[in-house]
Design a protein around this motif. Structure first.
Motif, mmCIF file in Angstrom:
data_model
loop_
_atom_site.group_PDB
_atom_site.id
_atom_site.type_symbol
_atom_site.label_atom_id
_atom_site.label_comp_id
_atom_site.label_asym_id
_atom_site.label_seq_id
_atom_site.Cartn_x
_atom_site.Cartn_y
_atom_site.Cartn_z
ATOM 1 N N TYR A 127 0.845 -1.205 0.000
ATOM 2 C CA TYR A 127 0.000 0.000 0.000
ATOM 3 C C TYR A 127 0.873 1.245 0.000
ATOM 4 C CZ TYR A 127 0.952 0.645 5.021
ATOM 5 O OH TYR A 127 1.570 0.851 6.230
ATOM 6 N N GLY A 128 0.204 2.383 -0.150
ATOM 7 C CA GLY A 128 0.897 3.669 -0.051
ATOM 8 C C GLY A 128 1.792 3.978 -1.239
ATOM 9 N N ILE A 220 -7.857 0.082 8.753
ATOM 10 C CA ILE A 220 -7.901 1.516 8.933
ATOM 11 C C ILE A 220 -9.345 2.019 9.034
ATOM 12 C CG2 ILE A 220 -7.895 2.485 6.589
ATOM 13 C CD1 ILE A 220 -5.060 2.859 9.040
ATOM 14 N N ALA A 250 -10.210 12.552 -0.538
ATOM 15 C CA ALA A 250 -9.650 11.950 -1.764
ATOM 16 C C ALA A 250 -8.883 10.688 -1.438
ATOM 17 C CB ALA A 250 -8.713 12.940 -2.451
ATOM 18 N N GLY A 254 -4.865 2.020 -0.757
ATOM 19 C CA GLY A 254 -4.716 1.048 0.323
ATOM 20 C C GLY A 254 -5.450 1.447 1.584
ATOM 21 N N MET A 255 -5.058 2.560 2.166
ATOM 22 C CA MET A 255 -5.704 2.997 3.409
ATOM 23 C C MET A 255 -6.853 3.934 3.138
ATOM 24 S SD MET A 255 -2.914 3.630 6.281
ATOM 25 C CE MET A 255 -1.750 4.642 5.430
ATOM 26 N N SER A 256 -6.641 4.816 2.165
ATOM 27 C CA SER A 256 -7.666 5.815 1.880
ATOM 28 C C SER A 256 -8.978 5.159 1.447
ATOM 29 C CB SER A 256 -7.174 6.772 0.804
ATOM 30 O OG SER A 256 -6.624 6.051 -0.296
ATOM 31 N N ALA A 279 -8.151 1.708 -9.211
ATOM 32 C CA ALA A 279 -8.279 1.723 -7.743
ATOM 33 C C ALA A 279 -9.736 1.940 -7.347
ATOM 34 C CB ALA A 279 -7.392 2.811 -7.148
ATOM 35 N N VAL A 321 -9.417 15.501 -7.121
ATOM 36 C CA VAL A 321 -10.144 16.065 -5.983
ATOM 37 C C VAL A 321 -10.208 17.591 -6.042
ATOM 38 C CG1 VAL A 321 -8.170 16.193 -4.391
ATOM 39 C CG2 VAL A 321 -10.480 15.894 -3.492
ATOM 40 N N GLY A 351 2.343 9.659 -5.696
ATOM 41 C CA GLY A 351 1.476 9.763 -4.517
ATOM 42 C C GLY A 351 0.391 10.810 -4.706
ATOM 43 N N ARG A 552 2.206 13.636 12.805
ATOM 44 C CA ARG A 552 1.104 12.694 12.840
ATOM 45 C C ARG A 552 0.967 12.079 14.237
ATOM 46 N NH1 ARG A 552 0.270 8.284 8.163
ATOM 47 N NH2 ARG A 552 0.707 6.772 9.771
ATOM 48 N N GLY A 590 3.772 6.097 6.217
ATOM 49 C CA GLY A 590 2.765 7.139 6.362
ATOM 50 C C GLY A 590 3.255 8.453 5.800
HETATM 51 N N1 NAD Z 1 -6.277 6.105 6.719
HETATM 52 C C1 NAD Z 1 -5.576 6.526 7.720
HETATM 53 O O1 NAD Z 1 -5.952 6.389 8.889
HETATM 54 C C2 NAD Z 1 -4.316 7.217 7.494
HETATM 55 C C3 NAD Z 1 -3.663 7.629 8.617
HETATM 56 C C4 NAD Z 1 -2.544 8.349 8.447
HETATM 57 C C5 NAD Z 1 -2.082 8.647 7.199
HETATM 58 N N2 NAD Z 1 -2.691 8.202 6.103
HETATM 59 C C6 NAD Z 1 -2.090 8.596 4.834
HETATM 60 O O2 NAD Z 1 -3.019 8.668 3.776
HETATM 61 C C7 NAD Z 1 -2.307 8.542 2.560
HETATM 62 C C8 NAD Z 1 -3.003 7.572 1.657
HETATM 63 O O3 NAD Z 1 -2.703 6.221 2.006
HETATM 64 P P1 NAD Z 1 -3.063 5.037 1.009
HETATM 65 O O4 NAD Z 1 -2.522 3.795 1.587
HETATM 66 O O5 NAD Z 1 -4.487 5.076 0.686
HETATM 67 O O6 NAD Z 1 -2.222 5.445 -0.273
HETATM 68 P P2 NAD Z 1 -2.483 5.035 -1.761
HETATM 69 O O7 NAD Z 1 -1.326 5.565 -2.533
HETATM 70 O O8 NAD Z 1 -2.827 3.602 -1.823
HETATM 71 O O9 NAD Z 1 -3.788 5.843 -2.153
HETATM 72 C C9 NAD Z 1 -3.816 7.214 -2.439
HETATM 73 C C10 NAD Z 1 -4.720 7.400 -3.625
HETATM 74 O O10 NAD Z 1 -4.856 8.782 -3.897
HETATM 75 C C11 NAD Z 1 -5.049 8.910 -5.310
HETATM 76 N N3 NAD Z 1 -4.757 10.289 -5.675
HETATM 77 C C12 NAD Z 1 -3.549 10.909 -5.712
HETATM 78 N N4 NAD Z 1 -3.668 12.185 -6.063
HETATM 79 C C13 NAD Z 1 -5.000 12.414 -6.264
HETATM 80 C C14 NAD Z 1 -5.752 13.553 -6.604
HETATM 81 N N5 NAD Z 1 -5.162 14.749 -6.812
HETATM 82 N N6 NAD Z 1 -7.104 13.438 -6.696
HETATM 83 C C15 NAD Z 1 -7.714 12.240 -6.477
HETATM 84 N N7 NAD Z 1 -7.035 11.121 -6.147
HETATM 85 C C16 NAD Z 1 -5.689 11.204 -6.022
HETATM 86 C C17 NAD Z 1 -4.098 7.899 -5.886
HETATM 87 O O11 NAD Z 1 -4.444 7.526 -7.188
HETATM 88 C C18 NAD Z 1 -4.174 6.756 -4.894
HETATM 89 O O12 NAD Z 1 -5.052 5.725 -5.314
HETATM 90 C C19 NAD Z 1 -0.880 8.145 2.902
HETATM 91 O O13 NAD Z 1 -0.033 9.255 2.845
HETATM 92 C C20 NAD Z 1 -1.041 7.644 4.301
HETATM 93 O O14 NAD Z 1 0.135 7.720 5.036
HETATM 94 C C21 NAD Z 1 -3.805 7.486 6.226
#
Ligand code: NAD
Length: 669
Positions: A127-128, A220, A250, A254-256, A279, A321, A351, A552, A590
């Motif tokens: 992920y990420g 998450i 947005a 993986g986590m989002s 995705a 977004v 990213g 964070r 993260g």
């Molecule tokens: N969910 C949580 O609790 C949590 C907590 C802390 C941090 N985060 C952070 O959230 C972020 C996302 O994590 P992830 O695992 O989902 O990452 P990921 O890379 O799997 O997903 C991010 C998604 O955002 C999309 N994206 C990028 N730019 C965009 C834009 N301008 N408009 C629309 N979509 C766009 C990408 O295509 C990608 O699918 C990471 O930086 C992570 O560290 C999440």
């Protein structure tokens, strides 16, 4: 070629015969091509490094193939060596192993690489965007082989995906010790990752990718649901509920990808933009988001309809977004909550996708002309922040979701700084919500996996956890009643929320008392046969004690120590000699390479007395280490929690801070 069964293939490690070349599959998502950063000599070194896994008589075949991978993708993944068996977590008894603890680790590794779970499975990314389990397939094969042969008197040491080997240890020691991306501090810039990862000597392990503890977006959802629910509690009047109110964010990665589900649990309208159609479709097929919309005009109309009907619904917008923020403003659509989970910890390599370019155009530009791409990202971040500022001026509550959005926006010159020019205009979700409401009391993302792979076992563990939490709630102080109620509701409804992707896993926020009591009850249920196989415990690194991350997890530490990493290091060392089955410590995770030190553990409960002793000792330290530090930083909730812990725990004696009156400091300088 001889067709070998699964166990024999695992035991063989690197195949004895050179397997045929394999092409990349078009059915799965692939990591973006990484930028070309190595000089000619460094490229030769990268090839030399890769070839050391293989016999010399294969080198003339593999060298040009690996060179082509390096030239095309910027990394050497060794696609040819992907195993021919399906990649997914099997029942623990299916693994060839001398010890069930090693088999449990194999199960967790395979889950992290399962195409239904992993973001870019063929590049070994969970992920990420860059969260790697291994750097290449040779490391995977060797690690699985070592695990299949190790005994309870050995420990496997893994250096950023590379299995250095089995070393003699003892039954008390962890079976595996993992480090990911640990660098000499001055070599932790983004380009250092690009370079040393391309050379094949380090990797970005994210949090639960390189530590084998990822359980899909479920991991998450719970934390995100707690965050969204509490954010609504902050902005709504006590007689209002989130129905028909908008949460705009947005990312469906993986986590989002957990956000729409969390929004549905909180009971609002979630609008989640995602530029990558693959995705978005994956999350839709998995039932994590209700509707897919790729036209902004249709999105606006559908949102208005949902508002007028007070719906609880999640809408994925396939697009950027920034477009949603801007167009919703023009349409006067009021957003109650706003956030962002694009992967800004990794801004220049996929990213974050800038507005104005298609997904494909961005992928091409970041590869062909990284400097031009960087400028596009920065322009987009400024526009993104401007649009958010317009909404917050109307009353939207915006919070940073720990994805380094505010950090990267500020570095791009966006208008996100507070008047003092030091802080950001907007809080992080840890500063406002998770820190004071959860982490400071010890509540964090505890999780477990039923190694039988049976749904019945998962149902039984849910029921046990529910019973234990209800029991704890009867005696709990008023300060943590809300948290316990939220967690009880969560576990009671977990099954009907259809959260499982991959292994039979469950997440549940719990404090030190809850984690230990639940684990003890599981261990007893294994011993008496109620559960049919061992249970694997762990947690996200995103927790009370495991992670030092100034923007964070430790953003609500205000004594100046948030830029230190002592807590995370103590945690991994402390857990390792108190009974963890495996431990890991990472640079990055993260918020980005060089921005955080984070660690975690895995612990196998097998119903034994040893497991009972270890769980009591280790889970206690794993949470209370962080509460002590948070208390020393004068966080009132943590001071309360550690005092309570000292009253009921013999042998715990923690240094307690003396508070200073403001007037003592006033005329000193
Ligand atoms: N969910 C949580 O609790 C949590 C907590 C802390 C941090 N985060 C952070 O959230 C972020 C996302 O994590 P992830 O695992 O989902 O990452 P990921 O890379 O799997 O997903 C991010 C998604 O955002 C999309 N994206 C990028 N730019 C965009 C834009 N301008 N408009 C629309 N979509 C766009 C990408 O295509 C990608 O699918 C990471 O930086 C992570 O560290 C999440």
């Amino acid at each position: 070629m001889l067709i070998m069964d699964f166990k024999a293939q695992i035991q063989m490690g690197i195949p004895t015969e050179l397997p045929p070349k394999k092409e990349r599959s078009s059915a799965v998502s692939h990591a973006p091509n990484r930028k070309q950063i190595l000089s000619k000599e460094e490229k030769q070194l990268a090839i030399r490094n890769a070839l050391r896994y293989f016999p010399a008589d294969w080198h003339s075949v593999l060298a040009p193939e690996f060179a082509e991978e390096l030239q095309t993708y910027g990394r050497i993944y060794m696609y040819r060596f992907q195993p021919s068996y399906d990649m997914h977590a099997r029942a623990i008894s299916d693994y060839p192993a001398q010890t069930s603890h090693a088999a449990a680790i194999m199960l967790m590794i395979q889950n992290n690489l399962d195409p239904a779970v992993a973001q870019h499975p063929q590049e070994l990314i969970t992920y990420g965007g860059n969260g790697a389990v291994f750097q290449n397939w040779a490391q995977y094969l060797l690690t699985m082989q070592y695990l299949s042969e190790m005994t309870n008197e050995q420990t496997l040491h893994i250096y950023s995906g590379h299995p250095m080997g089995l070393f003699p240890s003892s039954k008390e020691a962890p079976r595996v010790v993992v480090t990911n991306g640990m660098m000499i501090p001055n070599y932790s810039k983004q380009d250092d990752w690009e370079k040393y990862n391309a050379l094949g000597v380090t990797q970005y392990g994210q949090m639960t990718a390189g530590s084998y503890m990822y359980i899909g977006p479920q991991g998450i959802v719970h934390g995100t649901a707690i965050t969204v629910m509490n954010a609504f509690r902050k902005v709504l009047k006590s007689d209002e509920n989130p129905n028909g109110k908008i949460f705009l964010t947005a990312g469906l990665g993986g986590m989002s990808g957990a956000q729409p589900k969390a929004g549905n649990i909180a009971g609002c309208i979630t609008i989640c933009a995602e530029v990558n159609p693959l995705a978005a479709k994956k999350r839709h097929e998995q039932g994590w988001v209700d509707e897919l919309i790729d036209d902004i005009v249709i999105l606006i109309a559908r949102t208005k309809e949902a508002k007028s009907k007070n719906e609880v619904v999640s809408l994925a917008f396939i697009g950027n977004v920034v477009t949603v923020w801007e167009e919703f403003y023009k349409e006067n659509l009021f957003i109650h909550l706003g956030s962002d989970q694009t992967s800004l910890h990794n801004p220049w390599a996929g990213g974050y996708y800038p507005v104005g370019l298609t997904f494909e155009e961005s992928n091409e530009l970041m590869n062909q002309d990284p400097d031009a791409f960087k400028i596009k990202v920065q322009d987009s971040l400024r526009r993104h922040a401007d649009a958010i500022n317009q909404h917050t001026a109307r009353g939207t509550y915006f919070f940073d979701y720990g994805n380094a959005f505010l950090l990267e926006a500020s570095r791009s010159g966006a208008d996100v700084m507070a008047e003092n020019k030091i802080d950001f205009k907007y809080p992080s979700y840890v500063q406002d919500i998770l820190g004071p409401m959860c982490f400071d009391y010890g509540f964090g993302p505890f999780r477990w996996v039923c190694s039988s792979g049976k749904i019945e076992d998962l149902q039984k563990t849910d029921a046990i956890a529910l019973r234990v939490l209800k029991e704890i709630k009867k005696e709990a102080p008023p300060e943590i009643q809300q948290q316990l109620s939220d967690n009880i509701k969560w576990i009671a409804e977990a099954e009907q929320n259809r959260l499982v992707v991959g292994s039979k896993a469950r997440i549940l926020y719990a404090d030190a008392e809850g984690r230990a009591k639940i684990a003890l009850a599981f261990n007893e249920a294994i011993e008496n046969g109620e559960l049919s196989a061992p249970v694997i415990l762990g947690r996200d690194h995103h927790d009370v004690s495991g992670t030092d991350s100034p923007y964070r997890e430790t953003s609500n530490i205000y004594d100046g120590s948030k830029f230190t990493a002592d807590m995370a290091i103590h945690n991994v060392i402390g857990d390792s000699f108190r009974g963890a089955t495996w431990v890991s410590i990472h640079n990055g995770g993260g918020v980005g390479w060089g921005e955080v030190t984070n660690g975690g553990f895995g612990m196998v409960l097998d119903g034994s007395k040893d497991a009972e002793r270890k769980l009591k000792n280790m889970l206690f330290y794993d949470v209370n280490n962080g509460i002590s530090r948070r208390s020393w930083a004068r966080n009132p909730e943590a001071m309360l929690a550690i005092k309570r812990e000292m009253e009921r725990t013999e042998n715990l004696k923690v240094t307690f801070p003396t508070l200073v009156e403001d007037n003592i400091l006033e005329n000193l300088f």
